[in-house]
Design an enzyme around this catalytic site. Structure first.
Site, PDB file in Angstrom:
ATOM      1  N   ASN A   9       0.864  -1.175   0.000  1.00 46.83           N
ATOM      2  CA  ASN A   9       0.000   0.000   0.000  1.00 46.83           C
ATOM      3  C   ASN A   9       0.908   1.235   0.000  1.00 46.83           C
ATOM      4  OD1 ASN A   9      -1.827   2.022   0.519  1.00 46.83           O
ATOM      5  ND2 ASN A   9      -2.346   1.328   2.593  1.00 46.83           N
ATOM      6  N   TRP A  10       1.020   1.853  -1.151  1.00 49.66           N
ATOM      7  CA  TRP A  10       1.959   2.980  -1.266  1.00 49.66           C
ATOM      8  C   TRP A  10       1.408   4.256  -0.645  1.00 49.66           C
ATOM      9  CZ3 TRP A  10       4.608   2.944  -6.793  1.00 49.66           C
ATOM     10  CH2 TRP A  10       5.277   1.728  -6.972  1.00 49.66           C
ATOM     11  N   LYS A  11       0.133   4.283  -0.353  1.00 48.49           N
ATOM     12  CA  LYS A  11      -0.501   5.483   0.221  1.00 48.49           C
ATOM     13  C   LYS A  11      -0.213   6.703  -0.665  1.00 48.49           C
ATOM     14  CE  LYS A  11      -0.190   3.240   4.674  1.00 48.49           C
ATOM     15  NZ  LYS A  11      -0.094   3.357   6.126  1.00 48.49           N
ATOM     16  N   HIS A  97      -9.474   1.170   4.970  1.00 50.94           N
ATOM     17  CA  HIS A  97      -8.197   1.380   5.645  1.00 50.94           C
ATOM     18  C   HIS A  97      -8.395   2.360   6.803  1.00 50.94           C
ATOM     19  CE1 HIS A  97      -4.104   2.607   6.480  1.00 50.94           C
ATOM     20  NE2 HIS A  97      -3.738   1.475   5.906  1.00 50.94           N
ATOM     21  N   GLY A 175       2.500   2.334  10.759  1.00 52.22           N
ATOM     22  CA  GLY A 175       3.448   3.427  10.572  1.00 52.22           C
ATOM     23  C   GLY A 175       4.135   3.863  11.857  1.00 52.22           C
ATOM     24  N   GLY A 236       2.847  -1.182   4.279  1.00 48.75           N
ATOM     25  CA  GLY A 236       2.901   0.237   3.945  1.00 48.75           C
ATOM     26  C   GLY A 236       4.337   0.671   3.706  1.00 48.75           C
ATOM     27  N   GLY A 237       4.981   1.208   4.736  1.00 52.51           N
ATOM     28  CA  GLY A 237       6.330   1.769   4.612  1.00 52.51           C
ATOM     29  C   GLY A 237       7.317   0.879   3.871  1.00 52.51           C
TER      30      GLY A 237
HETATM   31  P1  PGA Z   1       2.827   0.292   7.651  1.00 49.39           P
HETATM   32  O1  PGA Z   1       1.374   0.489   7.015  1.00 49.39           O
HETATM   33  O2  PGA Z   1       3.374  -0.997   7.093  1.00 49.39           O
HETATM   34  O3  PGA Z   1       3.612   1.486   7.193  1.00 49.39           O
HETATM   35  O4  PGA Z   1       2.649   0.234   9.123  1.00 49.39           O
HETATM   36  C1  PGA Z   1       0.519  -0.600   6.820  1.00 49.39           C
HETATM   37  C2  PGA Z   1      -0.790  -0.133   6.253  1.00 49.39           C
HETATM   38  O5  PGA Z   1      -1.240   0.961   6.617  1.00 49.39           O
HETATM   39  O6  PGA Z   1      -1.400  -0.816   5.423  1.00 49.39           O
END
Ligand code: PGA
Length: 253
Positions: A9-11, A97, A175, A236-237
C-alpha cells in the site's frame, strides 16, 4: 491450502517518476518472487492504468480506495467507481483502511457499500479492520473487530464474498514501528476466522485469506507469516523500497 498474498500500500507517496522507477525495479525482481505468493501493489490512483498495462503477470494492481456509490457512472466528482477501476485492469481494491476511517470519516456502513461495489464489478475487496490503542489497552479489541466485520459484511452471502481478503491492521501498529507480536496477530486472526466461520460456514473460513498489516518489514515478516492463521501482509512503509518489499514477499521461503 490458502495462497499467501503480500500487498503493498503505497498510500500518498512517490511522484510519477519515482513511482515508475520503483515499479520497474519490482517488475525486474518479479521472476525471483516465489510462485506460492500472490503479489499486489496499490499505488496512487493516477498511476493505476499505467501499472496495470505494464506489470508482469506476477504483480497485480490494486486501488487504495473505491467509490461507495451504487451508480457505476454519473455526476460524482472525484469518485472512481469499481467498474471504472476494473475497466482499467485493476484487480483489487483496499477498502476501509484506518486512514480512510480516520481522515474521511468512513464508517463500516459506507465500507460495506464499497465491498458491495467491488462484488458487483468483480474486484477483489481487501477489507481492513483493527482496533486503536485505547481499545487494545482496555481489552475491547476482539469486540471492536467483530463489530467492524459484523457491520461491513452484513447482507452478503458466502458466494458474493468468495474472493474477499481481510486485513487485520491494529491502528497502533500502522506506521509507528510497533508491530503486533506474532501471538497477538495469530489470536486476532483466529478470532476473525472463527467469526467468518460462524457467519459464512466452514468452507468459506478455510479459504478466506487474512493478512496482517502494521509495521511489517523484512526483519519481522517471517515470524508473523509463519502463524497458522496469517496468510500474508498488507505492507505500507516497507513497500516503498523494492529490496524491502521483495524481502517481505520472500519471507519464509
Ligand atoms: P505500515 O502500514 O506498514 O507502514 O505500518 C501498513 C498499512 O497501513 O497498510
Amino acid at each position: 491450502m490458502r495462497k499467501r498474498l503480500v500487498a503493498g500500500n503505497w498510500k500518498m507517496n512517490k511522484t510519477y517518476r519515482e513511482a515508475m522507477a520503483l515499479f520497474d525495479k519490482l517488475n525486474d525482481a518479479a521472476s525471483s518472487m516465489p510462485a506460492e505468493v500472490d503479489v499486489m501493489i496499490a499505488p496512487p490512483a493516477l498511476y493505476l492504468t499505467r501499472f496495470a498495462k505494464n506489470s508482469t503477470k506476477k504483480i497485480e494492481v490494486g486501488a487504495q480506495d473505491v467509490s461507495h456509490r451504487e451508480e457505476e457512472e454519473g455526476a460524482f466528482t472525484g469518485d472512481v467507481s469499481a467498474k471504472i477501476l476494473k475497466s482499467a485492469g485493476v484487480r483489487y481494491a483496499i477498502v476501509g483502511h484506518s486512514e480512510r476511517r480516520q481522515y474521511h470519516g468512513e464508517s463500516d456502513e459506507i465500507i460495506g457499500k464499497k465491498i458491495r461495489a467491488c462484488v458487483r464489478a468483480e474486484l477483489i475487496p481487501v477489507y481492513c479492520c483493527g482496533e486503536v490503542l485505547e481499545e487494545r489497552e482496555s481489552g475491547a479489541h476482539f469486540d471492536v473487530v467483530r463489530k467492524q466485520l459484523d457491520t461491513a459484511l452484513s447482507g452478503f452471502t458466502a458466494e458474493e464474498l468468495a474472493t474477499l481478503v481481510v486485513a487485520y491492521e491494529p491502528v497502533w501498529a500502522i506506521g509507528t514501528g510497533k508491530t503486533a507480536s506474532p501471538e497477538q496477530a495469530q489470536e486476532m486472526h483466529a478470532e476473525i476466522r472463527s467469526f467468518l466461520k460462524a457467519r459464512f460456514g466452514d468452507e468459506f473460513a478455510e479459504k478466506v485469506r487474512i493478512l496482517y498489516g502494521g509495521s511489517c518489514k523484512p526483519s519481522n515478516a517471517e515470524e508473523i507469516f509463519s502463524q497458522p492463521d496469517v496468510d500474508g501482509g498488507l505492507i505500507g512503509g516497507a513497500s516503498l523500497n523494492a529490496d524491502d518489499f521483495s524481502a517481505v514477499i520472500k519471507a519464509g521461503f
